[in-house]
Design a protein around this motif. Structure first.
Motif, PDB file in Angstrom:
ATOM      1  N   PHE A 370      55.201 -62.064 -29.549  1.00 44.20           N
ATOM      2  CA  PHE A 370      54.258 -61.372 -30.423  1.00 44.20           C
ATOM      3  C   PHE A 370      52.878 -62.079 -30.043  1.00 44.20           C
ATOM      4  CE2 PHE A 370      54.709 -65.100 -32.872  1.00 44.20           C
ATOM      5  CZ  PHE A 370      53.910 -64.930 -33.965  1.00 44.20           C
ATOM      6  N   TYR A 371      51.768 -61.575 -30.386  1.00 47.28           N
ATOM      7  CA  TYR A 371      50.517 -62.238 -30.328  1.00 47.28           C
ATOM      8  C   TYR A 371      49.983 -62.818 -31.471  1.00 47.28           C
ATOM      9  CZ  TYR A 371      50.479 -59.718 -25.710  1.00 47.28           C
ATOM     10  OH  TYR A 371      50.669 -59.332 -24.433  1.00 47.28           O
ATOM     11  N   PRO A 372      50.078 -63.943 -31.825  1.00 48.12           N
ATOM     12  CA  PRO A 372      50.154 -64.561 -33.277  1.00 48.12           C
ATOM     13  C   PRO A 372      48.449 -64.542 -33.486  1.00 48.12           C
ATOM     14  CG  PRO A 372      50.878 -66.216 -31.700  1.00 48.12           C
ATOM     15  CD  PRO A 372      50.814 -65.012 -30.878  1.00 48.12           C
ATOM     16  N   LEU A 373      48.122 -64.388 -34.576  1.00 49.80           N
ATOM     17  CA  LEU A 373      46.640 -64.455 -35.171  1.00 49.80           C
ATOM     18  C   LEU A 373      46.271 -65.903 -35.019  1.00 49.80           C
ATOM     19  CD1 LEU A 373      44.014 -63.258 -36.462  1.00 49.80           C
ATOM     20  CD2 LEU A 373      45.279 -63.412 -38.662  1.00 49.80           C
ATOM     21  N   GLY A 374      45.020 -66.229 -34.391  1.00 49.19           N
ATOM     22  CA  GLY A 374      44.781 -67.444 -34.649  1.00 49.19           C
ATOM     23  C   GLY A 374      45.268 -68.362 -33.173  1.00 49.19           C
TER      24      GLY A 374
END
Length: 435
Positions: A370-374
Motif C-alpha cells: 500500500f501507499y502509507p500516509l506519511g
C-alpha cells in the motif's frame, strides 16, 4: 466395608448425605457394589448407564442388567446409546478417549437437567494405581502421578480408598450380582496389561504395597497443590494481557531456575509437551513459535506471546454502497461527512469517488502493498508490519479495508494516502472503528 464406607461418606462426602446425585453404573463389579453400598446407606441417587455399543449382545445385556437393578431399588435411571466407534473415527481419538468424553458430557447434561449435585463413580484404589503406572509410562509429570482426584466440583469417587479385593469380598458376602466384561481380560489394552501383569508383581513386593502407594500418592497430590499455588503466583507476576495475547517477558522468565521445571509448571496446562523447543524459543529469533494442540507460544522480540490457536480466516466481508454500519468481522460506523483535518487512528475520511464498491474487509496476504500516509512511495505490508514492530499474532489478527485488490486502510493503524478525502472532494465517507 459398609461401616467404613458410611464413615468415609460422613467425613469426606457429606454433600452426598443431603443432596440427590447421579451414580454411574457400568453393570460391572465395582459400580454394582457401589449401588448396593449407597442403597444400604439410604442415600438419594439416580442411576446412569452409558451403552457404548462396542460388544454387541453383551452391551445390550449390560444395559438390561442396569435397568433391572434400578427397578429393583425403585431408582430413577437413565440409559443412553452412543455411537462410540463413529465418534472415535470422526474425531481421530481412541475408543477409550471417545467413551470418556461421551459419557462425561452426558453426565453433565443429566446433572443440569435433573438438578443433581454430583456424578458418583466407582473408581477404587487399584484403578488409582493403574492410572499412576499409565501416566508414569507416558511421562506426564508430577501432576499426572497425583492420580485420580477423589472429588471435583461435580464428580465424587468415594471408593478410591478401597481395594479391588475388598470390593470383591463385599460382593461375595452380600451376594451382589454383576456382569463381567470379557474385554477386561484382553491384554491388548494397556490398562489390562498393567492390571494382569504388573500390579500383581508389585503387590508381591510388600503385603501393604497398595496402602503404601495410596499414602505416597496423597503426598504427591499435596505437593501438586503447593506447586499450583506457586504457579498461580508466578503467572500473576509474569503474565500480562495485551492486544488479545498473554505477554511473558523473556528476561524475567529466564531468571527462573531450574528453567525446565518452571516451563512445565507454567505451560503444561495449555497442552505443551515440547519443553526443549520452548527453552530454545527463549534464545531464538523473533517470529519463531511452538504449538500445542490448543495454544501457541510465539517469540516477539523480548517477549513470549501465548494465545489460543484460532482457525484461519480467509473470508472476505463485503461493504456495499449505502451501508451505514459493519458488524462482522469488526464493528464500524459509516456516514457521510464534510472535509475534516482530524487525525485519529480509529477514524478515516475517504474520497468516495476513489472507491469501487463493494469494498471488502479481509486479512493480509503475501505480496500485499500500500501507499502509507506519511511515507514516500509504496511499501509491502510485511515490511510495514516489521517497521512498526507488530508481532506475528497481531499481524494475523489485522484486518484490512480494501477497494478491489487495493488496500485502503490497515484498519486502526495506517491509511493509504491514495484514497483520502481532500478539501476539494465532492463526496466524503467517514469510517469510524468502534472498539
Amino acid at each position: 466395608m459398609l461401616d467404613q464406607f458410611q464413615d468415609h461418606i460422613r467425613l469426606h462426602f457429606s454433600e452426598l448425605l443431603s443432596q440427590p446425585f447421579l451414580l454411574a453404573c457400568s453393570a460391572g463389579l465395582d459400580s454394582s457394589v457401589l449401588v448396593d453400598l449407597c442403597q444400604r446407606s439410604k442415600l438419594n441417587f439416580s442411576i446412569a448407564h452409558a451403552n457404548f455399543q462396542l460388544r454387541d449382545e453383551d452391551s445390550l445385556s449390560d444395559a438390561l442388567f442396569v435397568r433391572n437393578l434400578a427397578e429393583k431399588y425403585k431408582k430413577s435411571f437413565y440409559i443412553r446409546d452412543f455411537d462410540t466407534a463413529g465418534y472415535s473415527k470422526r474425531n481421530k481419538v481412541s475408543i477409550q478417549v471417545s467413551a470418556r468424553v461421551l459419557r462425561y458430557q452426558w453426565f453433565a447434561d443429566l446433572l443440569q437437567e435433573h438438578g443433581l449435585s454430583h456424578v458418583v463413580t466407582a473408581h477404587h484404589a487399584d484403578d488409582a494405581l493403574e492410572t499412576f503406572l499409565i501416566n508414569l509410562s507416558r511421562g506426564t509429570g508430577i501432576k499426572g502421578l497425583g492420580g485420580i482426584p477423589a472429588k471435583t466440583e461435580t464428580i465424587a469417587r468415594p471408593l478410591l480408598v478401597f481395594s479391588r479385593t475388598a470390593i470383591m469380598d463385599y460382593a461375595k458376602k452380600h451376594q451382589v450380582e454383576w456382569r463381567e466384561d470379557r474385554t477386561n481380560a484382553e491384554k491388548k489394552y494397556l490398562r489390562n496389561k498393567i492390571r494382569h501383569d504388573i500390579v500383581p508383581s508389585l503387590k508381591e513386593l510388600h503385603p501393604t504395597f497398595l496402602d503404601n502407594f495410596l499414602k505416597t500418592q496423597h503426598y504427591l497430590t499435596d505437593t501438586v497443590s503447593v506447586m499450583e499455588a506457586h504457579a498461580t503466583e508466578i503467572k500473576g507476576r509474569l503474565m500480562k494481557q495485551a492486544d488479545g495475547n498473554t505477554v511473558i517477558p523473556i528476561t524475567e522468565l529466564s531468571q527462573l531456575k531450574p528453567i525446565g521445571a518452571y516451563l512445565h509448571l507454567l505451560f503444561h496446562s495449555y497442552g505443551f509437551t515440547a519443553w526443549t523447543d520452548i527453552e530454545k524459543l527463549l534464545h531464538g529469533q523473533s517470529g519463531k513459535e511452538v504449538r500445542s494442540n490448543t495454544h501457541r507460544l510465539v517469540r516477539a522480540h523480548e517477549n513470549l506471546l501465548l494465545s489460543p490457536i484460532m482457525p484461519s480466516d480467509h473470508t472476505m466481508y463485503s461493504i456495499h454502497e449505502g451501508d451505514s454500519a459493519v458488524k462482522v468481522p469488526i464493528t464500524m460506523t459509516i456516514e457521510r461527512s464534510e472535509y475534516c483535518t482530524e487525525k485519529n487512528a480509529n477514524t478515516l475520511y475517504l474520497d468516495k469517488n476513489t472507491l469501487k464498491y463493494p469494498l471488502t474487509v479481509r486479512k493480509w496476504q503475501k505480496g500485499d502493498y500500500f501507499y502509507p500516509l506519511g511515507m514516500q512511495g509504496k511499501k509491502k505490508l510485511a515490511k510495514y508490519f516489521k517497521d512498526v514492530k507488530m508481532d506475528r499474532l497481531s499481524r494475523e489478527r489485522q484486518w484490512l479495508l480494501c477497494s478491489e485488490d487495493q488496500i485502503v486502510w490497515v484498519i486502526g493503524r495506517r491509511a493509504d494516502r491514495r484514497f483520502l478525502a481532500r478539501p476539494k472532494s465532492k463526496e466524503i465517507v467517514k469510517f469510524i472503528l468502534n472498539k
